[in-house]
Design a protein around this motif. Structure first.
Motif: not given
Length: 236
Positions: A26-31, A121-127, A129-130, A132-142
């Motif tokens: 679901g992330l953009s091809s650019e990212h 690069d990973f941190v920049n992606l989180i900042y 691409e919203p 990506a931040g949601v995915r990270l939160a979902q990962l932590m919750a899981k």
């Protein structure tokens, strides 16, 4: 020794594999293109350490094939398995986010293909691409839910704890077959012992009992679960 892929020849395959992981869907091809351009992908044999506790985290890792054990040690020096993760999973993200040393080891359990990207690069992606931040939160919750479940079952009987370990692995990395069964790698009993908190001999006895009841089937490489719901009934 790990073998590095030729980036120019395998870039399309790597990009496709990364894009199909849960984190990037679901992330953009650019990212995803930007991430792929800085990706280093390697093949690792089983039992190879990928990162060590207390190392500084310069990379974040994505598993394209295989299984990786996340471990630490208790105050008595005994190994504690925190998680076993596989294809599509990410590890090493915590050190990238909080800029602190690694809190665990990561070691391959099977022949594994892993892509790494620079932590920044990973941190920049989180900042940037919203999603990506949601995915990270979902990962932590899981992962928090998994820990809570294991803590809840630590006083349960051995059958429930082994069944829960198998269901836990099937939920994370099981491959569904056409007949509805689910297959996971037939990991060594010492690994199931480490994650369930039971003696290896106890795990072996329980697996034999589950197999006799038809709740699991085993070959040298694969553990098959005909009906996950039947195993879950042993846990409740």
């Amino acid at each position: 020794m790990a073998n590095q892929y030729n980036h120019s020849e395998n870039n399309d395959d790597i990009q496709k594999s990364l894009a199909e992981t849960a984190f990037f869907i679901g992330l953009s091809s650019e990212h995803t293109d930007n991430i792929t351009n800085h990706t280093v992908t390697r093949k690792h044999p089983a039992n190879q350490v990928i990162l060590l506790e207390n190392d500084w985290g310069g990379s974040v890792y994505f598993i394209l094939e295989g299984w990786v054990k996340i471990r630490t040690y208790n105050i008595d020096g005994k190994e504690v398995t925190l998680n076993i993760i596989g294809k599509g999973e990410v590890f090493g993200e915590m050190a990238a986010i909080d800029e602190k040393p690694r809190s665990t080891d990561a070691i391959t359990l099977t022949p594994t293909v892993i892509s790494s990207i620079p932590a920044q690069d990973f941190v920049n992606l989180i900042y940037s691409e919203p999603k990506a931040g949601v995915r990270l939160a979902q990962l932590m919750a899981k992962r928090l839910r998994q820990v809570n479940r294991r803590l809840r079952l630590r006083e349960a009987d051995s059958v429930a704890r082994v069944a829960d370990t198998i269901v836990f692995l099937a939920d994370g990395q099981g491959k569904q077959q056409e007949n509805g069964s689910i297959e996971i790698p037939n990991l060594p009993h010492r690994e199931l012992s480490a994650i369930s908190g039971l003696a290896r001999e106890t795990v072996t006895r329980v697996l034999t009992k589950l197999e006799k009841r038809g709740l699991i089937k085993r070959t040298s490489d694969v553990l098959c679960i005909p009906e996950v719901q039947a195993l879950e009934k042993l846990i409740d």
